[in-house]
Design an enzyme around this catalytic site. Structure first.
Site, short mmCIF file in Angstrom:
data_model
loop_
_atom_site.label_atom_id
_atom_site.label_comp_id
_atom_site.label_asym_id
_atom_site.label_seq_id
_atom_site.Cartn_x
_atom_site.Cartn_y
_atom_site.Cartn_z
N HIS A 80 0.90 -1.33 -0.03
CA HIS A 80 0.00 -0.01 0.01
C HIS A 80 0.92 1.27 0.14
CE1 HIS A 80 -3.77 -2.47 1.12
NE2 HIS A 80 -2.79 -3.08 1.40
N LEU A 81 0.76 2.17 -1.01
CA LEU A 81 1.55 3.36 -1.13
C LEU A 81 0.80 4.45 -0.83
CD1 LEU A 81 3.80 2.54 -4.50
CD2 LEU A 81 4.30 2.29 -1.95
N ARG A 82 -0.55 4.29 -0.76
CA ARG A 82 -1.40 5.45 -0.11
C ARG A 82 -1.62 6.51 -1.01
NH1 ARG A 82 -3.55 1.80 3.16
NH2 ARG A 82 -2.37 1.05 5.00
N HIS A 121 0.82 3.43 8.18
CA HIS A 121 -0.29 4.29 9.00
C HIS A 121 0.40 5.22 9.65
CE1 HIS A 121 -3.72 1.84 7.94
NE2 HIS A 121 -3.02 0.77 8.36
N ASN A 152 -6.55 0.75 -2.65
CA ASN A 152 -7.65 1.48 -1.69
C ASN A 152 -6.88 2.86 -1.18
OD1 ASN A 152 -5.39 0.23 -0.14
ND2 ASN A 152 -6.51 -0.40 1.67
N HIS A 192 -2.49 -12.64 1.33
CA HIS A 192 -2.13 -12.89 2.83
C HIS A 192 -2.76 -14.05 3.66
CE1 HIS A 192 -5.72 -10.34 3.12
NE2 HIS A 192 -4.98 -9.17 2.81
N HIS A 236 -9.02 -10.75 -1.27
CA HIS A 236 -8.69 -10.39 0.18
C HIS A 236 -9.84 -11.02 0.84
CE1 HIS A 236 -8.13 -7.94 3.75
NE2 HIS A 236 -9.53 -8.21 3.95
N ASP A 283 2.55 -6.99 2.18
CA ASP A 283 1.38 -6.50 2.51
C ASP A 283 1.99 -4.93 3.32
OD1 ASP A 283 -1.27 -5.42 3.18
OD2 ASP A 283 -1.73 -7.07 4.42
O1 DOR Z 1 -4.04 -4.72 7.82
C1 DOR Z 1 -4.22 -4.49 6.59
N1 DOR Z 1 -4.08 -3.16 6.58
N2 DOR Z 1 -4.90 -5.28 6.01
C2 DOR Z 1 -5.36 -4.98 4.73
O2 DOR Z 1 -5.88 -5.88 4.11
C3 DOR Z 1 -5.44 -3.46 4.40
C4 DOR Z 1 -4.31 -2.72 4.97
C5 DOR Z 1 -4.31 -1.31 4.89
O3 DOR Z 1 -4.71 -0.70 3.67
O4 DOR Z 1 -4.05 -0.79 6.02
#
Ligand code: DOR
Length: 427
Positions: A61-63, A308, A93, A231, A178, A304
């Site tokens: 996830h690069l956000r 955050h 996402n 995962h 997922h 994964d």
């Molecule tokens: O822990 C997780 N964080 N699992 C996911 O499937 C999504 C991810 C996120 O986007 O933070």
């Protein structure tokens, strides 16, 4: 372009491990032989180190766009380079969701500006990740998407998932599932079992994961198409995939480094950095995943990487965002939990992080060969180091491995012939 010569390492090539030097010119691997002389190149002495194809991550996830307070493409690719990754696939996402060609193209453009790490966007299966309307697969493919996933959520409606599989098949696109039934999660925040009871926290049954793994494997078989399961974290999940493969299903799957090292016992202390989806499981699950890697049921390892912001973790466990910042510890966690105890040979582990994931999504990566792009990772297997998230270049400092001492460390990463991580070496 700067020329590089990596000397005296153990070089992992498709023909096997060779003691030789690697010459990099114009972004390519131009010579593989022992005893090469510099001829104007910068020389890196890799004695005692593995010289690997750049690692490939098919789940991160690069956000960006939308959640740049957690990570952006520049910080995420820098973190990938520090972890030895040169090709990475980022999930949809974001905000806006990567469910249309404009967002896919935006991500690719930003990645090109950021540097030489290759970023491959994974687009959404359904618009807005809402599980309803399917995205325009042809447009997304043309824009550069390499797979489809609503990662973070499963496609709740099984019929919609069936349609998505059949639609994606026409374009040769892989859907990444997922596996999580949100009704069965029912507010759970960690694995349901001894520790959730002991800690007084709502648990998530493993069946939430396993039932969707079974559903999606069966739907893929019904549509005679491929599926990749993200995962995998439970013994039962691996067992279902083993069964699906035996039946001839075109199923592949991944697990993540944290499931191979950590367990739900780590939640004692209520550190929100242990919160991840799917949750950390039991020691029996961890061992079963290792067996599934050994027998080929699990095809590859993906990080994964889910960065955050501190404020999203520095709250009550139930309210914390799930996810682990994973790029910068991935290879060391795998080395420490799989190779050091003798579960896997080094070459088998490297394959799980290079050629195997590249093959699943058909990426031209993960192989160190003459004439190929010089994506090369230098790994010191003897280095012992203690994880300090303060040193992460990822914006996400969220890791349950803080303070853990790991064995093996990436020292240098070259991507497209450019030194993307590591101290610059002598002329
Ligand atoms: O822990 C997780 N964080 N699992 C996911 O499937 C999504 C991810 C996120 O986007 O933070």
């Amino acid at each position: 372009m700067t020329k590089h010569l990596i000397k005296n390492g153990r070089v992992l090539t498709p023909e096997g491990t060779q003691s030789c030097d690697v010459r990099i010119e114009d972004g390519k691997i131009v010579e593989l032989a022992p005893g090469l002389s510099p001829e104007g190149a910068r020389v890196l002495d890799a004695a005692g180190c593995w010289v690997l194809p750049g690692l490939v991550d098919i789940h991160c996830h690069l956000r960006e766009p939308g959640f740049e307070h957690k990570e952006d493409i520049a910080s995420g690719t820098a973190a990938a380079a520090r972890g030895g990754f040169t090709s990475i696939c980022c999930m949809a996402n974001t905000n806006p969701v990567n469910d249309n060609a404009v967002v896919t193209e935006f991500i690719r453009k930003k990645a090109l500006q950021a540097g030489p790490i290759r970023v491959y966007p994974i687009a959404a299966v359904t618009k807005g990740l809402k599980g309803e309307e399917l995205t325009e697969v042809g447009d997304l493919l043309d824009a550069g998407a390499v797979a489809l996933s609503d990662d973070g959520k499963s496609v709740k409606n099984a019929h919609r998932m069936r349609l998505a599989l059949s639609y994606a098949k026409r374009f040769g696109m892989t859907i990444i599932s997922h596996p999580e039934d949100e009704d069965l999660v029912n507010g759970g925040v960690m694995n349901e079992g001894h520790w959730s009871t002991a800690l007084g926290m709502p648990g998530t049954t493993r069946v939430a994961e396993e039932s969707i793994i079974a559903r999606d494997c069966m739907l893929a078989e019904l549509e005679d198409t491929k599926i990749h399961i993200a995962h995998v974290s439970t013994a039962g999940g691996a067992e279902i995939i083993r069964w699906a493969k035996k039946r001839g299903g075109k199923v592949t799957c991944e697990t993540a480094p944290h499931y191979l090292y950590a367990t739900d016992a780590w939640v004692e202390g209520y550190d929100a950095c242990t919160k991840v989806n799917p949750p950390l499981r039991t020691e029996d699950d961890r061992r079963a995943l290792i067996e599934a890697l050994k027998d080929g049921t699990i095809d590859c390892i993906a990080t994964d990487h889910a960065p955050h912001h501190e404020d999203e973790k520095n709250v009550e466990y139930a309210l914390a965002a799930p996810g682990i910042s994973g790029f910068e510890t991935a290879l060391s966690i795998c080395w420490t939990s799989l190779v050091v105890p003798g579960h896997l040979r080094p070459e088998a582990l490297f394959n799980l992080l290079t050629a195997a994931p590249a093959k699943i999504l058909g990426l031209d990566a993960g192989s160190l060969e003459l004439g190929k792009s010089a994506d090369v990772t230098v790994f010191d297997p003897e280095a012992s180091w203690t994880v300090n998230p303060g040193e992460f270049v990822s914006r996400g400092k969220n890791t349950p491995f803080a303070g853990k001492t790991l064995t093996g460390l990436v020292s240098h990463t070259f991507a497209q012939g450019i030194l993307a991580y590591g101290n610059s070496h002598a002329d």
